[in-house]
Scaffold this motif. Structure first.
Motif, PDB file in Angstrom:
ATOM      1  N   LYS A   1      -4.482 -52.739 -12.687  1.00 29.92           N
ATOM      2  CA  LYS A   1      -5.885 -52.751 -12.251  1.00 29.92           C
ATOM      3  C   LYS A   1      -6.853 -52.900 -13.415  1.00 29.92           C
ATOM      4  CE  LYS A   1      -5.693 -51.743  -7.749  1.00 29.92           C
ATOM      5  NZ  LYS A   1      -6.342 -52.558  -6.757  1.00 29.92           N
TER       6      LYS A   1
ATOM      7  N   ASN B   1      -1.065 -36.660  -5.370  1.00 25.91           N
ATOM      8  CA  ASN B   1      -1.819 -35.914  -4.365  1.00 25.91           C
ATOM      9  C   ASN B   1      -0.864 -35.038  -3.554  1.00 25.91           C
ATOM     10  OD1 ASN B   1      -0.846 -37.455  -2.057  1.00 25.91           O
ATOM     11  ND2 ASN B   1      -2.175 -39.120  -2.759  1.00 25.91           N
TER      12      ASN B   1
ATOM     13  N   ASP C   1       0.533 -35.221  -0.909  1.00 25.83           N
ATOM     14  CA  ASP C   1       1.625 -35.825  -0.143  1.00 25.83           C
ATOM     15  C   ASP C   1       2.844 -36.185  -0.977  1.00 25.83           C
ATOM     16  OD1 ASP C   1       0.252 -35.698   2.261  1.00 25.83           O
ATOM     17  OD2 ASP C   1      -0.929 -37.444   1.717  1.00 25.83           O
TER      18      ASP C   1
ATOM     19  N   GLY D   1       0.951 -52.559  -0.935  1.00 27.88           N
ATOM     20  CA  GLY D   1       0.443 -52.516  -2.302  1.00 27.88           C
ATOM     21  C   GLY D   1       0.117 -51.106  -2.772  1.00 27.88           C
ATOM     22  N   LEU D   2       0.358 -50.116  -1.902  1.00 28.66           N
ATOM     23  CA  LEU D   2       0.005 -48.734  -2.258  1.00 28.66           C
ATOM     24  C   LEU D   2       1.216 -47.945  -2.738  1.00 28.66           C
ATOM     25  CD1 LEU D   2      -2.313 -47.745   0.737  1.00 28.66           C
ATOM     26  CD2 LEU D   2      -3.020 -48.286  -1.607  1.00 28.66           C
ATOM     27  N   ILE D   3       0.993 -47.172  -3.782  1.00 24.62           N
ATOM     28  CA  ILE D   3       2.002 -46.200  -4.200  1.00 24.62           C
ATOM     29  C   ILE D   3       1.597 -44.898  -3.519  1.00 24.62           C
ATOM     30  CG2 ILE D   3       3.072 -44.988  -6.142  1.00 24.62           C
ATOM     31  CD1 ILE D   3       2.335 -47.379  -7.907  1.00 24.62           C
ATOM     32  N   TYR D   4       2.302 -44.581  -2.457  1.00 24.74           N
ATOM     33  CA  TYR D   4       1.918 -43.417  -1.656  1.00 24.74           C
ATOM     34  C   TYR D   4       2.148 -42.121  -2.430  1.00 24.74           C
ATOM     35  CZ  TYR D   4       1.519 -46.655   2.200  1.00 24.74           C
ATOM     36  OH  TYR D   4       1.135 -47.688   3.002  1.00 24.74           O
ATOM     37  N   GLY D   5       1.279 -41.139  -2.135  1.00 25.09           N
ATOM     38  CA  GLY D   5       1.399 -39.858  -2.824  1.00 25.09           C
ATOM     39  C   GLY D   5       0.645 -39.847  -4.143  1.00 25.09           C
ATOM     40  N   MET D   6       0.064 -40.996  -4.507  1.00 23.08           N
ATOM     41  CA  MET D   6      -0.692 -41.075  -5.762  1.00 23.08           C
ATOM     42  C   MET D   6      -2.128 -41.492  -5.454  1.00 23.08           C
ATOM     43  SD  MET D   6       1.442 -40.252  -8.176  1.00 23.08           S
ATOM     44  CE  MET D   6       0.358 -40.583  -9.552  1.00 23.08           C
ATOM     45  N   GLY D   7      -3.053 -40.894  -6.181  1.00 21.21           N
ATOM     46  CA  GLY D   7      -4.465 -41.255  -6.031  1.00 21.21           C
ATOM     47  C   GLY D   7      -5.166 -40.346  -5.042  1.00 21.21           C
ATOM     48  N   HIS D   8      -6.439 -40.196  -5.268  1.00 20.04           N
ATOM     49  CA  HIS D   8      -7.227 -39.364  -4.351  1.00 20.04           C
ATOM     50  C   HIS D   8      -8.693 -39.744  -4.441  1.00 20.04           C
ATOM     51  CE1 HIS D   8      -8.934 -35.835  -2.382  1.00 20.04           C
ATOM     52  NE2 HIS D   8      -7.786 -35.848  -1.725  1.00 20.04           N
ATOM     53  N   ALA D   9      -9.395 -39.587  -3.327  1.00 23.82           N
ATOM     54  CA  ALA D   9     -10.813 -39.950  -3.307  1.00 23.82           C
ATOM     55  C   ALA D   9     -11.654 -39.006  -4.181  1.00 23.82           C
ATOM     56  CB  ALA D   9     -11.319 -39.943  -1.873  1.00 23.82           C
TER      57      ALA D   9
ATOM     58  N   ARG E   1     -18.865 -44.818   0.163  1.00 25.42           N
ATOM     59  CA  ARG E   1     -18.645 -44.461  -1.246  1.00 25.42           C
ATOM     60  C   ARG E   1     -19.731 -45.063  -2.112  1.00 25.42           C
ATOM     61  NH1 ARG E   1     -13.450 -43.440  -2.464  1.00 25.42           N
ATOM     62  NH2 ARG E   1     -12.291 -42.947  -0.599  1.00 25.42           N
TER      63      ARG E   1
ATOM     64  N   PHE F   1      -0.657 -48.416 -13.041  1.00 25.20           N
ATOM     65  CA  PHE F   1      -1.961 -48.592 -12.421  1.00 25.20           C
ATOM     66  C   PHE F   1      -2.955 -49.183 -13.425  1.00 25.20           C
ATOM     67  CE2 PHE F   1      -5.776 -47.034 -10.216  1.00 25.20           C
ATOM     68  CZ  PHE F   1      -5.443 -47.383  -8.929  1.00 25.20           C
TER      69      PHE F   1
ATOM     70  N   ARG G   1      -3.242 -43.919   5.153  1.00 23.22           N
ATOM     71  CA  ARG G   1      -4.115 -43.656   3.998  1.00 23.22           C
ATOM     72  C   ARG G   1      -4.572 -42.201   3.988  1.00 23.22           C
ATOM     73  NH1 ARG G   1      -6.500 -48.216   1.306  1.00 23.22           N
ATOM     74  NH2 ARG G   1      -5.635 -50.087   2.240  1.00 23.22           N
TER      75      ARG G   1
ATOM     76  N   ALA H   1       0.322 -40.424   4.966  1.00 20.84           N
ATOM     77  CA  ALA H   1       0.883 -40.815   3.664  1.00 20.84           C
ATOM     78  C   ALA H   1       2.114 -39.989   3.321  1.00 20.84           C
ATOM     79  CB  ALA H   1      -0.165 -40.666   2.565  1.00 20.84           C
TER      80      ALA H   1
HETATM   81  N1  COA Z   1      -1.594 -47.310  -4.991  1.00 19.23           N
HETATM   82  C1  COA Z   1      -2.120 -48.540  -5.162  1.00 19.23           C
HETATM   83  N2  COA Z   1      -3.439 -48.777  -5.284  1.00 19.23           N
HETATM   84  C2  COA Z   1      -4.249 -47.711  -5.238  1.00 19.23           C
HETATM   85  C3  COA Z   1      -3.766 -46.406  -5.097  1.00 19.23           C
HETATM   86  C4  COA Z   1      -2.379 -46.234  -4.963  1.00 19.23           C
HETATM   87  N3  COA Z   1      -1.859 -45.026  -4.776  1.00 19.23           N
HETATM   88  N4  COA Z   1      -4.808 -45.545  -5.104  1.00 19.23           N
HETATM   89  C5  COA Z   1      -5.909 -46.287  -5.262  1.00 19.23           C
HETATM   90  N5  COA Z   1      -5.580 -47.592  -5.329  1.00 19.23           N
HETATM   91  C6  COA Z   1      -6.468 -48.714  -5.479  1.00 19.23           C
HETATM   92  C7  COA Z   1      -7.451 -48.782  -4.335  1.00 19.23           C
HETATM   93  O1  COA Z   1      -6.893 -49.491  -3.242  1.00 19.23           O
HETATM   94  C8  COA Z   1      -8.612 -49.504  -4.978  1.00 19.23           C
HETATM   95  O2  COA Z   1      -8.288 -50.855  -5.053  1.00 19.23           O
HETATM   96  P1  COA Z   1      -9.442 -52.000  -4.882  1.00 19.23           P
HETATM   97  O3  COA Z   1     -10.456 -51.670  -5.909  1.00 19.23           O
HETATM   98  O4  COA Z   1      -8.682 -53.243  -5.134  1.00 19.23           O
HETATM   99  O5  COA Z   1      -9.929 -51.841  -3.477  1.00 19.23           O
HETATM  100  C9  COA Z   1      -8.606 -48.951  -6.380  1.00 19.23           C
HETATM  101  O6  COA Z   1      -7.274 -48.499  -6.609  1.00 19.23           O
HETATM  102  C10 COA Z   1      -9.545 -47.825  -6.627  1.00 19.23           C
HETATM  103  O7  COA Z   1      -9.253 -46.832  -5.704  1.00 19.23           O
HETATM  104  P2  COA Z   1     -10.100 -45.509  -5.619  1.00 19.23           P
HETATM  105  O8  COA Z   1     -11.497 -45.847  -5.210  1.00 19.23           O
HETATM  106  O9  COA Z   1      -9.905 -44.703  -6.827  1.00 19.23           O
HETATM  107  O10 COA Z   1      -9.334 -44.764  -4.486  1.00 19.23           O
HETATM  108  P3  COA Z   1      -9.846 -44.531  -3.052  1.00 19.23           P
HETATM  109  O11 COA Z   1     -10.700 -43.348  -3.118  1.00 19.23           O
HETATM  110  O12 COA Z   1     -10.381 -45.773  -2.440  1.00 19.23           O
HETATM  111  O13 COA Z   1      -8.533 -44.188  -2.302  1.00 19.23           O
HETATM  112  C11 COA Z   1      -6.685 -43.087  -1.538  1.00 19.23           C
HETATM  113  C12 COA Z   1      -8.007 -42.938  -2.252  1.00 19.23           C
HETATM  114  C13 COA Z   1      -6.055 -41.725  -1.395  1.00 19.23           C
HETATM  115  C14 COA Z   1      -6.913 -43.686  -0.138  1.00 19.23           C
HETATM  116  C15 COA Z   1      -5.805 -44.026  -2.377  1.00 19.23           C
HETATM  117  O14 COA Z   1      -5.574 -43.441  -3.620  1.00 19.23           O
HETATM  118  C16 COA Z   1      -4.497 -44.339  -1.693  1.00 19.23           C
HETATM  119  O15 COA Z   1      -4.472 -45.203  -0.812  1.00 19.23           O
HETATM  120  N6  COA Z   1      -3.393 -43.639  -2.097  1.00 19.23           N
HETATM  121  C17 COA Z   1      -2.116 -43.870  -1.483  1.00 19.23           C
HETATM  122  C18 COA Z   1      -2.073 -43.246  -0.108  1.00 19.23           C
HETATM  123  C19 COA Z   1      -2.046 -41.740  -0.189  1.00 19.23           C
HETATM  124  O16 COA Z   1      -1.240 -41.166  -0.897  1.00 19.23           O
HETATM  125  N7  COA Z   1      -2.923 -41.095   0.600  1.00 19.23           N
HETATM  126  C20 COA Z   1      -2.975 -39.666   0.673  1.00 19.23           C
HETATM  127  C21 COA Z   1      -4.282 -39.142   0.217  1.00 19.23           C
HETATM  128  S1  COA Z   1      -4.264 -37.369   0.151  1.00 19.23           S
END
Ligand code: COA
Length: 459
Positions: A384, A393, A395, A329-337, A45, A380, A284, A288
């Motif tokens: 953060k 996302n 999931d 520490g993760l909220i699953y289903g939220m966030g995306h790369a 990244r 968040f 991850r 998820a």
């Molecule tokens: N819950 C808690 N923390 C989260 C988060 C979440 N859902 N999503 C991102 N973060 C954290 C990351 O761990 C990172 O923390 P750090 O800086 O202390 O390492 C920070 O927020 C920035 O993250 P970011 O770079 O925007 O996300 P990413 O691209 O690294 O991660 C995912 C993307 C999908 C892996 C991440 O959002 C995640 O783990 N989500 C939960 C699992 C999930 O739903 N996965 C399915 C993906 S389709």
């Protein structure tokens, strides 16, 4: 070296393993400072979270932001398969009351929309190949049961190598034919693995029904799932839609990239696809969706008043602190790369979940999912200290949709894998055809100091 004296002969006691772990921690840790010092792009990244450009693909585009004079600007998510918006594909299937997964598989593999005749031939070809080779279920699935269906799917794909008369032939003709075979068989493997898991680990009856050649992939999955083989058209169409949404997601997602990495080494189709399955299992990534259901159970049990935003938000904070949920520490289903403002797949699944929840009296649960989606960005930002948008996302709502379709929780990630097999195969073919035999081989900087070797008797 004194500690070594305490080791028993086989490194098998808890004490010995903790000693080994201590060594691992001590000698394997690399400080984040070193990553910064050498400008290493962790997770491949860039600093703004965007992915390092590792390739070019015509198969799919995942769009979640725009770059404006070097700045990443959040944008609504868009997903296109071979240039066609996934929303348009789904809408056309829903409005036309027809199944679309096979059409999408063709589109991904062949690069263009099939004609009616091409689609018929393609469907018939998949139908002919759905059943597993003689003895496969007994020898590979029943004799070596696994509590995890993804594990059985991965090693079953590897085992299919042994049933192929020409497994290592890297020619396009052979790889395309292996791809169709895997896309056709993976759902059958998944359902057999599920039935055996039921029998061995849940002490329930197992059923092995035959696929029906005239049925689509989604219809066959439901037929093989249920003891009475019965399902409604509505259930099968929704499952088909979920399969369309999970079929592909660009070259950089972890499982597809894994498939491409293995392909670039010249290995066989079975090894490359099983790598995709292994990757997708991770929490991850595809895993998820199962983690969302687990997390929602924690939230349902830990929050007294589901309608109270403060209570839900406080619980989400506890999850992020690692004090609730699975401790990650993760909220699953939220966030995306890539997606920032929205994930188009999540929006479609949410709409579907809302409709089903209304019909099936899951309204309270649905509202709780929506609260998680709505409240996570605030939590968040508070935890953060960043205000970048974080969206639901794919999931978040898929598990709930599957639950309302009476698809057991242990099948939600396997369903993702069965659907994604089309995308993996398309990327394997593109990798073979377009990279001219270049192996994917990034670099690692070595940071260990030079040491003079110490003979064994002097340590
Ligand atoms: N819950 C808690 N923390 C989260 C988060 C979440 N859902 N999503 C991102 N973060 C954290 C990351 O761990 C990172 O923390 P750090 O800086 O202390 O390492 C920070 O927020 C920035 O993250 P970011 O770079 O925007 O996300 P990413 O691209 O690294 O991660 C995912 C993307 C999908 C892996 C991440 O959002 C995640 O783990 N989500 C939960 C699992 C999930 O739903 N996965 C399915 C993906 S389709």
């Amino acid at each position: 070296m004194q500690e070594l004296e305490n080791i028993t002969n086989d490194y098998d006691s808890d004490k010995d393993i903790s000693f080994l772990c201590e060594q691992c921690r001590k000698y394997n840790y690399i400080s984040p400072r070193d990553f910064r010092k050498y400008h290493i792009k962790r997770g491949l990244r860039n600093e703004d979270g965007t992915g390092v450009l590792a390739g070019i693909t015509k198969i799919c585009n995942v769009h979640g932001y725009i770059m404006d004079e070097g700045d990443k600007v959040p944008a609504p998510g868009k997903l296109t398969y071979r240039g066609y918006s996934v929303e348009d594909i789904v809408r056309d299937c829903v409005q036309g009351e027809r199944y679309g997964y096979e059409e999408v598989a063709w589109l991904l593999l062949m690069g263009h929309l099939p004609t009616g005749r091409q689609l018929d031939v393609f469907r018939r070809s998949l139908a002919r190949q759905r059943e597993l080779p003689d003895g496969f279920i007994d020898d590979i699935i029943i004799k070596v049961p696994s509590p995890n269906i993804m594990n059985t799917m991965g090693r079953s794909v590897l085992a299919l190598y042994s049933y192929d008369e020409n497994p290592d032939d890297y020619s396009l003709e052979n790889v395309v034919s292996q791809s169709l075979s895997i896309i056709a068989k993976l759902p059958t493997v998944m359902m057999a693995a599920y039935q055996v898991k039921r029998r061995v680990y849940d002490r329930k009856s197992m059923y092995f029904h035959q696929n029906v050649p005239e049925f689509t992939t989604a219809q066959n999955i439901l037929r093989l799932l249920r003891s009475d083989k019965k399902f409604t058209e509505q259930e099968a169409r929704i499952l088909d839609m979920c399969m369309i949404l999970h079929a592909e997601h660009g070259g950089g997602n972890n499982s597809t990239f894994s498939t491409r990495v293995l392909t670039s080494s010249g290995t066989d189709t079975y090894a490359a696809i099983s790598a995709g399955i292994g990757s997708l299992k991770g929490p991850r990534h595809g895993g998820a969706n199962a983690k969302v259901s687990e997390m929602m159970e924690h939230i349902k049990a830990g929050v007294e008043n589901w309608e109270n935003d403060d209570e839900v938000a406080a619980f989400l904070e506890k999850i992020m602190d690692g004090k609730a949920g699975d401790g990650s520490g993760l909220i699953y289903g939220m966030g995306h790369a890539i997606y920032t403002v929205s994930d188009p797949r999540a929006a479609i699944l949410k709409e579907c979940a809302e409709q089903l929840a209304g019909e099936q009296d899951y309204r309270r649960e649905m509202a709780l999912y929506e609260s998680v989606e709505r409240l996570t960005p605030e939590v968040f930002a508070r935890k953060k200290g960043i205000s970048a948008p974080i969206c639901a996302n794919v999931d978040l709502y898929s598990g709930l949709v599957y639950k309302m379709l009476r698809i057991p929780e242990e099948l939600v990630t396997p369903m993702f894998a069965a659907s994604r097999s089309a995308g993996w195969c398309a990327h394997r073919i593109e990798e073979i055809l377009t990279t001219g035999g270049k192996i994917i081989r990034p670099a690692y900087r070595a940071v260990s100091p030079k040491s003079a070797y110490i003979p064994l008797n002097q340590r």
